[in-house]
Write an enzyme that holds these catalytic residues in place. Structure first.
Site, short mmCIF file in Angstrom:
data_model
loop_
_atom_site.label_atom_id
_atom_site.label_comp_id
_atom_site.label_asym_id
_atom_site.label_seq_id
_atom_site.Cartn_x
_atom_site.Cartn_y
_atom_site.Cartn_z
N TYR A 1 12.51 4.53 -23.18
CA TYR A 1 12.72 3.31 -22.40
C TYR A 1 11.41 2.58 -22.12
CZ TYR A 1 17.63 4.32 -21.74
OH TYR A 1 18.97 4.55 -21.96
N ASP B 1 20.41 9.19 -18.96
CA ASP B 1 21.36 8.12 -19.26
C ASP B 1 22.68 8.72 -19.75
OD1 ASP B 1 22.32 5.58 -19.52
OD2 ASP B 1 20.95 4.96 -21.09
#
Length: 462
Positions: A157, A351
């Site tokens: 990310y 996630d």
């Protein structure tokens, strides 16, 4: 430039001695969100205001301060995320937001990710629990009661990647092959390239936050979830740095899982030698090379030295630090969820895990989330679902995700009495089968209500 007007009533939250100093009327920036965001926000703010009023009889109140991002901001200020919005969250420390559209176009990052990175909100906090009567695809959803600490700023990310065929990708591939001797890029001419940074500092601050939370809330274990068997120096580093931090800074309060085995073996047979104990915890000890055997014996000897402080069964009441591989974890949170309590993990694993767990307890529409920097005090609580534009302005969707994110926010402020009332209201409304369409279609005997009506039902059940 966006001109934002903070409320005349209310005072900023500040940091004092590494703790939040919260006035009776704190200014709370909020972004109502795109798509269904306005419907959800109207319902959520009513519930949160009602909980605070009921808990404190008017002595405390949230001073809401609207700031802008997403589609509304683009129309008003020609900016998806104005600097003034980021500055408001920075100045007032604690805020909340609804779901935001991710703009379509090359080079445009997620607004959610941008906000997290600009404020260095390194913890994505995702509690997962089940409310009675919520439809679930699993037999015992009530067994799920976990809190995920997902690292928010590193891993993939961080967004360090180059498109296939680009000059940058070719340059990186050339460097890897010619300077670093990399031979594992199977199709270098057509490969996109991404880099995954995982640091000791980033790991330690996340794991420290998870352990402190677990100790404060009297949880039983912290599980470091990783894929270190494949990515040895990034995810494996996360595991190793996590254990090192735990045993260095929380030695008197924690025991690792392997230490518990060693101490348990010693208590069952005080005459065990280090080598005998090593053979009990490592079935392949006899076949291991001498240097590996020496390493295992060293581990056992260090654990046996903990006997004065951790022995005599004391370790059984300490916070257990353990780890598990990400893929088997995704299986075991389904098959034996009671074994998981607090989970600390990297960004991508977190996630996957948080959404998979949300599915077990009613879906992402009721899953709350918070993004927190425990050092600076900055925190943004948010909906974890998308904008669902086809339901915009229909007063239809489930506001549970933002409401429960607001409950997390109240608890973060130390307003636990109000937070408890939010949970009571949610339990009561869903327990009475007064639910929005997403639950009503799956729940026999349900009374389907609008988004706003669900808020009213929650307030009645407080």
């Amino acid at each position: 430039m966006a001109k934002l007007d903070p409320p005349k009533a209310g005072q900023p939250i500040t940091m004092s001695g590494n703790k939040l100093s919260v006035p009776d009327q704190p200014i709370i920036p909020y972004i109502e969100g795109d798509g269904t965001g306005p419907d959800i926000w109207r319902a959520s703010s009513r519930v949160l205001d009602a909980a605070v009023e009921k808990a404190y009889g008017g002595k405390r109140k949230l001073a809401w301060y609207e700031v802008y991002a997403g589609e509304k901001s683009k129309k008003m200020f020609d900016s998806w995320l104005p600097d003034e919005t980021v500055e408001a969250y920075r100045k007032y420390l604690v805020g909340i937001k609804g779901p935001l559209t991710t703009p379509v176009g090359k080079g445009i990052r997620s607004l959610n990710v941008a906000l997290r990175q600009q404020l260095d909100l390194y913890v994505c906090l995702r509690p997962v629990r089940w409310f009675t009567n919520v439809p679930s695809p699993v037999k015992r959803p009530g067994d799920v009661n976990m809190v995920i600490f997902r690292e928010n700023t590193e891993d993939i990310y961080a967004g360090i990647e180059w498109e296939s065929g680009s000059a940058e990708a070719k340059k990186v591939i050339q460097f890897l092959q010619q300077e670093m001797g990399v031979k594992k890029i199977r199709f270098p001419e057509t490969s996109g390239i991404g880099i995954k940074p995982v640091s000791r500092e980033g790991t330690e601050r996340l794991v420290k936050a998870a352990i402190e939370y677990a100790l404060e809330t009297k949880r039983k274990s912290v599980n470091l979830v990783h894929k270190g068997n494949i990515m040895k120096f990034t995810e494996g580093g996360f595991r190793d740095w996590g254990y090192a931090l735990a045993t260095r800074e929380f030695r008197a309060q924690v025991v690792t899982e392997r230490e518990s085995w060693i101490l348990g073996n010693l208590e069952a047979n005080p005459k065990l030698t280090a080598e005998e104990n090593a053979k009990l915890i490592e079935p392949g000890y006899d076949m291991a090379p001498p240097e590996a055997q020496a390493e295992i014996r060293g581990e056992v000897e260090a654990a046996m030295k903990l006997a004065p402080t951790h022995g005599g069964g004391k370790w059984k009441n300490m916070l257990r630090i353990k780890d598990s591989i990400a893929d088997i974890t995704l299986q075991q949170v389904l098959t034996r969820p009671k074994e998981f309590d607090v989970i600390a993990t990297l960004n991508l694993n977190g996630d996957y895990l948080s959404d998979a767990l949300a599915a077990q307890v009613g879906g992402i529409g009721i899953a709350p989330g918070g993004n927190i920097n425990y050092v600076t005090g900055h925190a943004v609580f948010e909906a974890t679902h998308g904008t669902a534009p086809k339901y915009a302005n229909l007063d239809k969707v489930n506001p549970g995700s933002v409401i429960l994110s607001g409950e997390m926010m109240l608890r973060h402020l130390g307003w636990n009495e109000a937070a408890d009332l939010v949970i009571k209201g949610m339990d009561g409304a869903i327990g009475a089968k007064t639910v929005t369409y997403d639950f009503a279609r799956l729940l026999e005997g349900a009374k389907e209500v609008k988004c706003s009506e669900f808020a009213s039902a929650m307030i009645e059940h407080m």
